[in-house]
Design an enzyme around this catalytic site. Structure first.
Site, PDB file in Angstrom:
ATOM      1  N   LYS A 115     -10.207  44.461 -93.173  1.00  0.00           N
ATOM      2  CA  LYS A 115     -11.302  43.485 -94.275  1.00  0.00           C
ATOM      3  C   LYS A 115     -10.696  43.677 -95.625  1.00  0.00           C
ATOM      4  O   LYS A 115     -10.765  42.857 -96.365  1.00  0.00           O
ATOM      5  CB  LYS A 115     -12.947  44.337 -94.371  1.00  0.00           C
ATOM      6  CG  LYS A 115     -13.058  44.044 -92.951  1.00  0.00           C
ATOM      7  CD  LYS A 115     -14.655  43.384 -92.974  1.00  0.00           C
ATOM      8  CE  LYS A 115     -14.926  43.180 -91.721  1.00  0.00           C
ATOM      9  NZ  LYS A 115     -16.236  42.714 -91.337  1.00  0.00           N
ATOM     10  N   LYS A 197     -10.358  38.419 -81.499  1.00  0.00           N
ATOM     11  CA  LYS A 197     -11.526  38.554 -81.064  1.00  0.00           C
ATOM     12  C   LYS A 197     -12.737  37.092 -81.768  1.00  0.00           C
ATOM     13  O   LYS A 197     -12.432  36.838 -82.740  1.00  0.00           O
ATOM     14  CB  LYS A 197     -12.368  39.956 -81.378  1.00  0.00           C
ATOM     15  CG  LYS A 197     -12.862  39.994 -82.627  1.00  0.00           C
ATOM     16  CD  LYS A 197     -13.768  41.375 -82.989  1.00  0.00           C
ATOM     17  CE  LYS A 197     -14.602  41.272 -84.194  1.00  0.00           C
ATOM     18  NZ  LYS A 197     -15.493  42.082 -84.541  1.00  0.00           N
ATOM     19  N   LYS A 200     -17.795  36.059 -86.446  1.00  0.00           N
ATOM     20  CA  LYS A 200     -18.724  35.241 -87.177  1.00  0.00           C
ATOM     21  C   LYS A 200     -17.912  34.841 -88.318  1.00  0.00           C
ATOM     22  O   LYS A 200     -18.239  33.906 -89.053  1.00  0.00           O
ATOM     23  CB  LYS A 200     -20.095  35.860 -86.972  1.00  0.00           C
ATOM     24  CG  LYS A 200     -20.280  37.300 -87.609  1.00  0.00           C
ATOM     25  CD  LYS A 200     -21.820  37.741 -87.802  1.00  0.00           C
ATOM     26  CE  LYS A 200     -22.197  38.980 -87.323  1.00  0.00           C
ATOM     27  NZ  LYS A 200     -21.738  39.859 -88.368  1.00  0.00           N
TER      28      LYS A 200
END
Ligand code: ATP
Ligand code: LTN
Length: 334
Positions: A115, A197, A200
Site C-alpha cells: 500500500k 489477486k 476492488k
C-alpha cells in the site's frame, strides 16, 4: 466464550465495490460459520481512512457494505453487524496495543509495503499501524476464530504475537485467535492477470467481477478471462488462468477441482468460461435481489445499526476495562 459459544470476529473495509474475491474468500465463509459461533461482523471504516477517501462516498459505501453483510445471509438478530467507528473501544485499545508493538515487526508487513508503494504520496502513520487497529478489533471481543482470505494471514500472526506479549507481561488477558482460511476461494485471482489477486482497487474493471455486476457483464468478463495456449483443462500451477476459473467454479458450486476436470474433459476453454459465468450469475442473483430489497427498508437497517453498536460496545468495554486496569490506568469513580 459468550453464552457457551466460541467467538468469531471479522471485518471488511468499505473502500470500493466488493468483488467476487471478497465474497468467496470471506463473506461466504462467514455465513457458513455463523451458526456455530457468537459472531461480530464489523464494517471497518476506521481502517478505510488509511487511504484518502471522499467522505460522502465512504459513508455511502459503509452503509452498502453493512447491507451486503445482511443480504449475504447474516442474520443481524443473531450476529453483531456494526460500524467500527461506532464503538470507541477499537481506537482506545489500538492506542494501548501500539505501545506493545514494535516498529520492526510492523515494517515487515507486506500489505504495508504494497500500500505504501501504491500510495507513495500518503504514507501516513495510520497505514503503518493498521495491523495494530486490526489486532484491537479482534482482541477486544476475545475472538477465537477470524475468517479471512490468505492475504490477511500475516496480520493474524502479528495479532497473536501482540496478544501473547501482553498476556506474558500482565497475565491471561486476551484469547489467542486462530485464522480460518476456507479451502476454496481463499485466493481468487484477477481474470486479466491470474498472477495477481482479484482486488476492488484494481484499475482494470475487467479483472474483477463486482458483486453488483449484472449477468451480461459477468458473462462477458468471464469470456474475456486470460487463459493460455495449452488447450487443455487441467488444475495445475502451470495454467494459472484455468486454475483460477476452476477455483471460482468450485467455490460457487461446491464441486472439487477433480470433479470439474472430469466434467470438462475434452471440452474447450469457451465451455469452461461460459459455465463459470453461469455459476457466478446464479451465485450472485439471490444476493443482488436481497440487497435491492433491503436498501428500501431504511428504518430496519437503521435499527440494526443502533442495536448492534450497543451490543458490540458492551462486549468491547468489558475487555477494555480489564486492559486499562492491567496497564495501570486509575480506576473510574462511580
Ligand atoms: P483492496 O483490494 O482494496 O486492498 P481487499 O478487497 O483486498 O481490498 P478487504 O476489503 O480488506 O480488502 O478484504 C476483505 C476480505 O476479503 C479479507 O478477508 C480478504 O482476505 C478477502 N479477500 C480480498 N480479496 C480476495 C481475493 N482475491 N480472494 C480471496 N479473498 C479475498
Ligand atoms: N485488514 C482486513 C480488514 C480487517 C479485518 C479486521 C479482518 C480489519 N480488521 C479484523 C479480520 C479481522 C483486510 O484488509 N482485509
Amino acid at each position: 466464550m459468550i453464552d457457551g459459544k466460541k467467538v468469531l470476529f471479522s471485518g471488511m473495509q468499505a473502500t470500493g465495490n466488493l468483488t467476487l474475491g471478497n465474497y468467496l474468500g470471506a463473506l461466504k465463509n462467514w455465513v457458513t460459520l455463523s451458526e456455530e459461533y457468537e459472531c461480530f461482523y464489523c464494517v471497518v471504516d476506521e481502517h478505510s481512512i488509511t487511504v484518502r477517501q471522499d467522505p460522502a462516498i465512504l459513508r455511502k459505501r459503509a452503509r452498502a457494505l453493512l447491507t451486503l453483510y445482511i443480504a449475504a445471509g447474516l442474520n443481524p438478530e443473531k450476529n453483531c453487524i456494526y460500524y467500527q467507528s461506532h464503538v470507541s473501544g477499537h481506537a482506545e485499545l489500538a492506542w494501548i496495543l501500539n505501545c506493545y508493538t514494535y516498529m520492526g515487526e510492523l515494517s515487515r508487513m507486506t500489505q504495508f509495503k504494497d500500500k505504501s508503494a501504491k500510495h507513495a504520496d500518503n504514507i501516513n502513520a495510520g497505514l503503518f499501524t493498521y495491523p495494530v487497529l486490526m489486532a484491537a478489533d479482534i482482541l477486544l471481543y476475545q475472538a477465537d476464530v477470524v475468517p479471512v482470505g490468505i492475504d490477511q494471514k500475516q496480520h493474524l500472526e502479528i495479532t497473536r504475537d501482540i496478544a501473547q506479549r501482553f498476556n506474558s507481561i500482565y497475565g491471561e488477558t486476551f484469547t489467542i485467535p486462530e485464522a480460518y482460511i476456507g479451502k476454496t476461494g481463499a485466493k481468487i485471482m484477477s481474470l486479466q492477470n491470474p498472477e495477481k489477486k482479484m482486488s476492488k482497487s484494481d484499475e482494470n474493471p475487467n479483472g474483477s467481477i463486482y458483486l453488483m455486476d449484472d449477468p451480461d457483464t459477468i458473462i462477458r468478463k468471464c469470456k474475456r478471462a486470460v487463459t493460455d495456449s495449452e488447450a487443455q483443462i487441467l488444475y495445475r500451477d502451470e495454467q494459472p488462468g484455468v486454475k483460477n476459473l476452476i477455483n471460482i467454479y468450485c467455490a460457487c458450486t461446491g464441486e472439487t477441482p477433480e470433479q470439474v476436470v472430469a466434467e470438462f474433459d475434452g471440452k474447450g476453454y469457451g465451455d469452461l468460461k461460459a459455465a463459470v459465468g453461469e455459476a457466478i450469475v446464479s451465485q450472485l442473483r439471490p444476493l443482488q435481489e436481497e440487497v435491492a430489497r433491503l436498501e428500501k427498508d431504511k428504518a430496519y437497517i437503521d435499527s440494526v445499526i443502533k442495536n448492534n453498536a450497543e451490543k458490540a460496545a458492551y462486549f468491547a468495554n468489558k475487555t477494555l476495562r480489564k486492559v486499562q486496569k492491567r496497564v495501570g490506568f486509575p480506576e473510574r469513580i462511580r
